[in-house]
Structures are given as C-alpha cells and as structure tokens.
Design a protein around this motif. Structure first.
Motif, PDB file in Angstrom:
ATOM      1  N   ASN A 151       0.810  -1.210   0.000  1.00  0.00           N
ATOM      2  CA  ASN A 151       0.000   0.000   0.000  1.00  0.00           C
ATOM      3  C   ASN A 151       0.850   1.270   0.000  1.00  0.00           C
ATOM      4  OD1 ASN A 151      -1.579   2.227   1.539  1.00  0.00           O
ATOM      5  ND2 ASN A 151      -3.084   0.816   0.717  1.00  0.00           N
ATOM      6  N   TYR A 152       0.544   2.143  -0.958  1.00  0.00           N
ATOM      7  CA  TYR A 152       1.301   3.379  -1.134  1.00  0.00           C
ATOM      8  C   TYR A 152       1.304   4.224   0.135  1.00  0.00           C
ATOM      9  CZ  TYR A 152       2.527   7.899  -3.227  1.00  0.00           C
ATOM     10  OH  TYR A 152       3.110   9.095  -3.522  1.00  0.00           O
ATOM     11  N   LEU A 153       0.141   4.337   0.762  1.00  0.00           N
ATOM     12  CA  LEU A 153       0.054   5.178   1.955  1.00  0.00           C
ATOM     13  C   LEU A 153       0.852   4.603   3.112  1.00  0.00           C
ATOM     14  CD1 LEU A 153      -3.658   6.185   1.877  1.00  0.00           C
ATOM     15  CD2 LEU A 153      -1.706   7.695   1.720  1.00  0.00           C
ATOM     16  N   VAL A 154       0.793   3.289   3.256  1.00  0.00           N
ATOM     17  CA  VAL A 154       1.535   2.671   4.353  1.00  0.00           C
ATOM     18  C   VAL A 154       3.029   2.860   4.139  1.00  0.00           C
ATOM     19  CG1 VAL A 154       2.058   0.488   5.487  1.00  0.00           C
ATOM     20  CG2 VAL A 154      -0.283   1.019   4.857  1.00  0.00           C
ATOM     21  N   TYR A 157       3.847   6.472   4.828  1.00  0.00           N
ATOM     22  CA  TYR A 157       3.773   6.715   6.261  1.00  0.00           C
ATOM     23  C   TYR A 157       5.034   6.180   6.950  1.00  0.00           C
ATOM     24  CZ  TYR A 157       2.294   5.453  10.993  1.00  0.00           C
ATOM     25  OH  TYR A 157       2.231   5.257  12.325  1.00  0.00           O
ATOM     26  N   PHE A 261      -0.096  14.105  -4.463  1.00  0.00           N
ATOM     27  CA  PHE A 261      -0.356  15.086  -3.408  1.00  0.00           C
ATOM     28  C   PHE A 261      -0.101  14.529  -2.008  1.00  0.00           C
ATOM     29  CE2 PHE A 261      -4.456  13.455  -1.972  1.00  0.00           C
ATOM     30  CZ  PHE A 261      -4.922  12.772  -3.083  1.00  0.00           C
ATOM     31  N   GLN A 265       1.936  16.408   1.279  1.00  0.00           N
ATOM     32  CA  GLN A 265       1.135  16.553   2.478  1.00  0.00           C
ATOM     33  C   GLN A 265       1.823  15.942   3.704  1.00  0.00           C
ATOM     34  OE1 GLN A 265      -2.964  15.231   2.000  1.00  0.00           O
ATOM     35  NE2 GLN A 265      -3.357  17.326   2.622  1.00  0.00           N
ATOM     36  N   LEU A 266       2.438  14.773   3.504  1.00  0.00           N
ATOM     37  CA  LEU A 266       3.049  14.086   4.642  1.00  0.00           C
ATOM     38  C   LEU A 266       4.460  14.588   4.932  1.00  0.00           C
ATOM     39  CD1 LEU A 266       2.044  10.338   4.206  1.00  0.00           C
ATOM     40  CD2 LEU A 266       1.016  12.063   5.674  1.00  0.00           C
ATOM     41  N   PHE A 284     -12.265  19.700  -2.499  1.00  0.00           N
ATOM     42  CA  PHE A 284     -12.777  19.296  -1.199  1.00  0.00           C
ATOM     43  C   PHE A 284     -12.989  20.481  -0.271  1.00  0.00           C
ATOM     44  CE2 PHE A 284     -11.226  15.360  -2.900  1.00  0.00           C
ATOM     45  CZ  PHE A 284     -12.218  14.475  -2.532  1.00  0.00           C
TER      46      PHE A 284
ATOM     47  N   PHE B 240      -5.541   4.159  -3.556  1.00  0.00           N
ATOM     48  CA  PHE B 240      -5.969   5.264  -2.690  1.00  0.00           C
ATOM     49  C   PHE B 240      -6.603   6.407  -3.471  1.00  0.00           C
ATOM     50  CE2 PHE B 240      -4.489   9.476  -1.179  1.00  0.00           C
ATOM     51  CZ  PHE B 240      -5.481   9.663  -0.239  1.00  0.00           C
ATOM     52  N   VAL B 241      -5.924   6.917  -4.484  1.00  0.00           N
ATOM     53  CA  VAL B 241      -6.342   8.182  -5.087  1.00  0.00           C
ATOM     54  C   VAL B 241      -7.753   8.089  -5.685  1.00  0.00           C
ATOM     55  CG1 VAL B 241      -5.777   9.905  -6.817  1.00  0.00           C
ATOM     56  CG2 VAL B 241      -3.956   8.825  -5.528  1.00  0.00           C
ATOM     57  N   TYR B 244     -10.308   7.747  -3.057  1.00  0.00           N
ATOM     58  CA  TYR B 244     -10.443   8.990  -2.301  1.00  0.00           C
ATOM     59  C   TYR B 244     -11.423   9.947  -2.977  1.00  0.00           C
ATOM     60  CZ  TYR B 244      -8.812  13.445  -0.267  1.00  0.00           C
ATOM     61  OH  TYR B 244      -8.717  14.661   0.345  1.00  0.00           O
ATOM     62  N   SER B 255      -7.878   2.349   2.600  1.00  0.00           N
ATOM     63  CA  SER B 255      -6.742   3.244   2.379  1.00  0.00           C
ATOM     64  C   SER B 255      -7.144   4.701   2.611  1.00  0.00           C
ATOM     65  CB  SER B 255      -6.157   3.049   0.982  1.00  0.00           C
ATOM     66  OG  SER B 255      -7.135   3.228   0.008  1.00  0.00           O
ATOM     67  N   ILE B 258      -7.055   5.167   6.306  1.00  0.00           N
ATOM     68  CA  ILE B 258      -5.666   5.297   6.762  1.00  0.00           C
ATOM     69  C   ILE B 258      -5.152   6.708   6.484  1.00  0.00           C
ATOM     70  CG2 ILE B 258      -3.297   4.531   6.312  1.00  0.00           C
ATOM     71  CD1 ILE B 258      -4.339   1.762   5.929  1.00  0.00           C
ATOM     72  N   TYR B 259      -5.508   7.220   5.317  1.00  0.00           N
ATOM     73  CA  TYR B 259      -5.065   8.566   4.939  1.00  0.00           C
ATOM     74  C   TYR B 259      -5.538   9.589   5.960  1.00  0.00           C
ATOM     75  CZ  TYR B 259      -4.908  12.884   2.194  1.00  0.00           C
ATOM     76  OH  TYR B 259      -4.681  14.151   1.760  1.00  0.00           O
ATOM     77  N   ILE B 262      -3.514   9.122   9.290  1.00  0.00           N
ATOM     78  CA  ILE B 262      -2.109   9.541   9.396  1.00  0.00           C
ATOM     79  C   ILE B 262      -1.927  11.031   9.209  1.00  0.00           C
ATOM     80  CG2 ILE B 262      -1.129   7.308   8.766  1.00  0.00           C
ATOM     81  CD1 ILE B 262      -0.754   8.191   6.004  1.00  0.00           C
ATOM     82  N   ARG B 263      -2.951  11.706   8.690  1.00  0.00           N
ATOM     83  CA  ARG B 263      -2.822  13.166   8.598  1.00  0.00           C
ATOM     84  C   ARG B 263      -2.925  13.811   9.959  1.00  0.00           C
ATOM     85  NH1 ARG B 263      -7.144  15.024   4.600  1.00  0.00           N
ATOM     86  NH2 ARG B 263      -6.448  17.140   5.001  1.00  0.00           N
ATOM     87  N   VAL B 266      -0.082  10.482  15.179  1.00  0.00           N
ATOM     88  CA  VAL B 266       0.293   9.077  15.219  1.00  0.00           C
ATOM     89  C   VAL B 266      -0.818   8.229  15.813  1.00  0.00           C
ATOM     90  CG1 VAL B 266       1.889   7.451  16.253  1.00  0.00           C
ATOM     91  CG2 VAL B 266       2.706   9.650  15.392  1.00  0.00           C
ATOM     92  N   GLN B 267      -1.163   7.169  15.143  1.00  0.00           N
ATOM     93  CA  GLN B 267      -2.100   6.220  15.722  1.00  0.00           C
ATOM     94  C   GLN B 267      -1.524   4.829  15.527  1.00  0.00           C
ATOM     95  OE1 GLN B 267      -5.896   6.853  13.978  1.00  0.00           O
ATOM     96  NE2 GLN B 267      -6.243   8.735  15.127  1.00  0.00           N
ATOM     97  N   ILE B 270      -2.655   2.110  13.184  1.00  0.00           N
ATOM     98  CA  ILE B 270      -2.320   2.180  11.764  1.00  0.00           C
ATOM     99  C   ILE B 270      -1.135   1.271  11.452  1.00  0.00           C
ATOM    100  CG2 ILE B 270      -1.529   3.727   9.922  1.00  0.00           C
ATOM    101  CD1 ILE B 270      -4.467   3.982  10.768  1.00  0.00           C
ATOM    102  N   ASN B 271      -0.182   1.188  12.391  1.00  0.00           N
ATOM    103  CA  ASN B 271       0.929   0.262  12.176  1.00  0.00           C
ATOM    104  C   ASN B 271       0.427  -1.166  12.036  1.00  0.00           C
ATOM    105  OD1 ASN B 271       3.096   2.089  12.244  1.00  0.00           O
ATOM    106  ND2 ASN B 271       2.937   2.205  14.467  1.00  0.00           N
ATOM    107  N   GLY B 274      -1.459  -1.451   8.778  1.00  0.00           N
ATOM    108  CA  GLY B 274      -0.469  -1.390   7.714  1.00  0.00           C
ATOM    109  C   GLY B 274       0.277  -2.705   7.572  1.00  0.00           C
TER     110      GLY B 274
END
Lengths: 323, 307
Positions: A151-154, A157, A261, A265-266, A284, B240-241, B244, B255, B258-259, B262-263, B266-267, B270-271, B274
C-alpha cells in the motif's frame, strides 16, 4: 525474466510443420487466404462484438468524464458556490496568478529533481543487478518490485517515520556528524522529493533494468579492450545503449510525481504544496470545481507536452532499433 | 547473459578472456596491459554499494511499520517491549473493520467486472481487424498515461454531474474502469502468443466458434487470467487516489481511512493495519507471480520486463 520468450512458453504447442520456417507471429498483417485460413477470418464479427462492451464502458466512464473536466474548466460558480457550465476564460487566466504559477513551477521542479535522483539511484542498481546479479537477478528484481505493490500510503507513512526528526535516518546522520540537532528533512522540500523518489523510483529501475538486460554486454568488453576506464565505459557505452529505458523511466516517474499530493502533504509543510494539493483543495475544501477542473487541465497539458517530447525523441530511436 | 557467467558469479577463474580478476585482485593473469585491465574488470563496487544502500532504504520504512506495530508503547521512536495490543485494538475498531469489509467488496467486484470486460476486450483487440479495435486500443491506454488524480477528479465530476451520490457503488465503477486497462495489457501479449490454428483445428473437428473459444482458447489463457485477477484484486484493494475521489462518507475504503488517520497524528493501530495490508498484498503479488508456474508453464506475468 524472459522478455521476448512468451511465444515459446504457451500451452498450445509448437508450430505444426517442422519443415517450414517458424510460423509467423499471428498478427493482423498476416495475408488473407493463406493456406489454413486463420481462425479470425471465419467469423471476424465475433471479435468485433467482443470489443464492444469494454469500449462502450471506457468511452462512457473515462472519455466522457475527462471531457466533462475539460468543459467545466470553462465554467463558473454561482453565488452559492455551485458549478455552472459556461464559456468564460476566467479560470484559465486565474492560472496565471502567481499563487498558482509558483505552485506549478514548484511541482515541475520537484518532479524533475525526482526524475534526476531516480536516474542516479536506478543506474547503479539496475547495472549491478542486470550485469552482476548472476542467478539472483530475478530474485533481486522481485525484491524491489514486491514492496512497491504494498500500500502506497503505508509505505509513505513508514518513510515519513524514518525521515522524522527523531527517526532512524537523522539519528544515524547525526551520529556520523553529517547532521546537527537542527537538521530537518520533514517539513522541507527535501522531504517532499525524498517521498516522491521513494514512491516512484521503481518505475525507473524496471525499464532501465530491462534495457540493461537486452544490452549487448560485449560492447562493454569492447569499451574496456579499448582502454576505457569504468567511468568512461559507463558514460560512453552503457548510457547510450540504455537511453531508451532511461527515457521510458523518466516518463513513468515524472507522470505520477507531478500529480502526487500525498508526499507534499506528509513530508512537506504548507509552503511545499504541489499542484495535486491545489486540485484536491479546490474539490474538497475550496469547493470551486471549475477552478479545480482548470488546474487539472493545466496538469494534463504539462504532462501531454512532456509525452509529446518523449514520443518525438523515441520514435527515431525505435526506427533505428527496428531494423 | 550466459556469456558472462565467469565474471558474474565470482567463481570463475577467468578462463576464456584470460584477463579476469576478482575484487581481491589475487587471481590476476599476467598480461601486458595489466593495470588498465585490472581497473576495468574490477567488480563495480560503487554500483554494488549503492544497491545495498538502496535495499536498506527500501525496506527500512516497511520494517519500521511492522516493528512498531508490536510495540507496547504508543511511541514511534522508542521500542518498549513486545505486545499485540494494537492488533487487539484493531479487532474492536468497528470503523476500521467496516472499511476493511468495504475494501474487500470493492476489490472483488472490480476484479470480476474488469476481468469480464478486459478479457473480451483483449481478445477483440488482438484478433479483430475492425476500426473499432484501433479506437479501443487508444482509449485503453488513457488510464495508463493519465495521473490518477486526473482520473479521480474526472470520475467524481461524472458521478456528481449525473446526480449519483458517491458511495461504495461509485468506487466500484471507477475501479472497474481503471482496472480494465491492466487486464487488457497483461492478456494482450498472451493472446497474441496463442496459436490460432489450434482453435481452427477445433472448428475443423466440428466445434462452433464459441465452443472453440470456451474449450480451447480460454483454458489456455487460464493461468494468465487468474494471475491478472489476483493482481487486480491487490491493486484495487491498495488503491488510494481513485477511491479517495469517488467514495462517499460511510463506510470509506481502508486506504482512505488510513489517509485521514495519518494526517492527524500518530495512531499505532495504523501500524497494525499497515502490517496486515503489507502481508496481504505481498502475499497476493507473490501468488500472482507464482500462478503460471503452478500450472507448469514458464513466462506468465511479465511484471518485471518493464513493458
């Protein structure tokens, strides 16, 4: 990976007539009326019917939706903020506003730097694996590709944790004296580019690796026989022989990096936003769809120009390589 | 690369060229231009060092996520003992479980839908000579050369324009559209590699066109179809995109969830999520790569050939 050996690997056996030269590839150039009429000439309409559902689906969803974006880019919003179709160019002229052009230039810059760093990383990696990987070649390449499918987000992160102020990378750099207590990676442009490279460098390695695999290694030996040092041989033999792979990799990295994006953002702060963040914001938070559409079309236009340049350059290469 | 094995594997003694040496330089052949040759034939230490560093950095973030999912503390910098508390917290997180269920449903539907449309499209693209084919071949490339944010925005506008409320269904429709291209690209080369004369033989033996397709062609394509099915499932599950931009409010795909998590800080759960997602998608990819081998065939998915 046997790049071109698919044909021999199929279930449906070898060519029937061992005496005849290898059966030509069953492509559409095969002349009609050859002995043993091909399957497709019997009922060609079936194949056309099979095309229909997918084509209709793609036209309905994809082509129509992209046209909608293009149309709405010329629209306006009414006082309540609802999008209205129209024919005005306010959104397009608004793009000239420094607030937007700065972001566009920054995105271009970040995407280009990402390409360059990816090239710098991918060349040695692809070279080492393709030419020195031995029997571990496929395993090593799989080891690169597999986490990329995670997963890209994981992944992003995890990367942001690694790059964080107390993270392992900065701690290691501090330990060897390459960074001091104030050095930051997150919340800077460096962080954003690091994120983009981490996200997309695989797209550079794979085509470059494929090009190196196809490369005639005797060229390298020849370069050495002519007393070229490792660097000269690399620059004047390996790089030219693999430039098509590098060009393909640049396109494959540039496209997603430009539209990303998540990284900004991260890994970046509010000062590092890219065009993807602007688009996201207009759809949004800002609720200005026409302006968001105009930004999307701007992104498309930039990438389209990039593609055009790539195609123009590779066409000559391909013509040379063809025969 | 077989010509090169001597120098590749470091076990050769330099037969053949008579100049080979390894990086220790102990097995140098005597020869006139020795110093230059030695420099040129040395193992590319720089490239190997960069590759090692690259692998370390490639796996470090993934390792960090996995490692800290077992941390007994909430911290992301201090490891403080092993515990499964974050996995347990996951089991009680209804919102995340809902998201997981939704992502699984979306992936299954998108997989089925894109397979049906994609297999037919690939067959048509390879074998039909109609003009529709060249049009289809063109638009099929669009998702592959368009950044996802553009397709995402476009899909969202289409649904809103048609007055369709964003929901699980809209995510499914968008993911199918996106996946058709992948199925078609993967299967196209496999179909082109098939020998159409076998189908023809079936028809000479009295099979109808449809029977030949069903009894001869599709079974021959089965490994590739299964492999692309697994691949599509993994890609859609992780996407994701597109998700979303096309998802409604509740439930949201995993996903997307998760996004948003993580914004905002820390949670540790999520680890844990993930880690499970990593294990899941890596398992699926390995499966997709292995399927053609399970059928006893070489070739299979050309994931690694760069095209």
């Amino acid at each position: 990976m046997a790049t071109r050996s698919n044909r021999t690997g199929t279930a449906l056996g070898p060519p029937q007539d061992p005496a005849a030269p290898k059966t030509p590839a069953p492509d559409r150039k095969r002349p009609e009326g050859t002995p043993g009429t091909t399957a497709r000439t019997r009922q060609p309409r079936l194949w056309t019917w099979l095309l229909l559902p997918g084509t209709l689906w793609m036209t309905g969803f994809l082509v129509a939706s992209l046209l909608l974006v293009a149309t709405l880019a010329l629209g306006t919003t009414d006082p309540l903020g609802n999008p209205r179709f129209g024919l005005n160019f306010a959104n397009l002229t608004a793009l000239a506003d420094p607030a937007y052009s700065t972001v566009l230039l920054r995105s271009l810059g970040y995407a280009l730097i990402t390409c360059l760093i990816s090239l710098a990383v991918a060349y040695p990696v692809a070279y080492a694996i393709a030419l020195r990987g031995g029997r571990f070649k496929n395993l090593l390449i799989a080891a690169i590709v597999v986490p990329f499918f995670a997963n890209y987000l994981v992944r992003m992160y995890g990367w942001s944790v690694v790059l964080s102020d107390d993270g392992p990378l900065l701690r290691a750099l501090r330990a060897i004296g390459l960074a001091d207590g104030d050095t930051k990676i997150l919340q800077t442009g460096v962080g954003v580019v690091a994120g983009l490279v981490y996200g997309f460098v695989v797209f550079m390695i794979i085509p470059l690796y494929a090009a190196m695999e196809r490369m005639d290694t005797s060229l390298i030996e020849a370069g050495r026989d002519l007393y070229g040092g490792p660097l000269r041989t690399f620059l004047f033999v390996t790089v030219p022989a693999t430039r098509q792979g590098a060009a393909a990799g640049c396109v494959l990295v540039f496209l997603p990096a430009m539209g990303d994006f998540v990284s900004a953002q991260l890994m970046g702060g509010p000062d590092q936003i890219m065009i993807g963040n602007l688009i996201q914001d207009k759809f949004f938070q800002g609720q200005n769809w026409p302006l968001g559409s105009a930004l999307t079309m701007l992104l498309m236009a930039v990438l389209f120009l990039g593609m055009l340049g790539y195609l123009r350059r590779t066409r000559k290469d391909e013509a040379e390589a063809a025969r | 690369m077989s010509t090169d094995t001597d120098t590749d594997t470091d076990t050769g003694t330099g037969s053949g060229t008579g100049t080979a040496t390894d990086d220790t330089g102990t097995r140098t052949r005597t020869g006139a231009p020795r110093r230059r040759r030695r420099g040129a034939e040395r193992r590319p230490r720089f490239a190997i060092a960069v590759t090692a560093l690259f692998f370390a950095l490639l796996y470090l973030p993934v390792g960090v996520v996995v490692l800290f999912s077992f941390n007994s503390q909430k911290s992301l910098t201090v490891l403080d003992g092993v515990s499964l508390r974050w996995y347990e917290a996951l089991l009680h997180d209804e919102v995340l479980l809902d998201s997981l269920g939704m992502s699984l449903r979306v992936s299954l539907v998108a997989m089925a839908g894109s397979l049906v449309l994609g297999v037919a499209l690939a067959l048509g693209l390879v074998r039909s000579r109609s003009r529709l084919g060249s049009f289809a071949g063109l638009i099929m490339l669009v998702p592959l050369i368009t950044p996802e944010i553009v397709t995402g925005v476009a899909a969202m506008l289409l649904f809103k324009g048609l007055g369709i409320t964003l929901s699980t269904t809209t995510v499914m429709l968008a993911e199918i559209t996106f996946s058709i291209s992948y199925v078609t690209v993967i299967l196209r080369s496999r179909i082109a590699a098939l020998n159409p004369e076998v189908e023809e033989a079936a028809m000479d033996l009295g099979a109808t066109r449809g029977q030949a397709l069903r009894l001869v062609t599709l079974p021959a394509l089965l490994p590739s179809i299964l492999a692309s099915a697994v691949l599509i499932f993994a890609l859609v599950f992780d996407d994701f995109v597109l998700a979303y931009f096309t998802t409604g409010v509740d439930p949201q795909p995993l996903s997307v969830r998760i996004y948003s998590a993580i914004r905002f800080g820390v949670q540790p759960t999520i680890n844990a999520v993930g880690t499970l997602m990593l294990v899941g998608s890596i398992g699926l990819i390995v499966l997709a790569l292995a399927i053609p081998r399970l059928f006893g065939r070489k070739g299979g998915l050309d994931l690694l050939s760069g095209k």
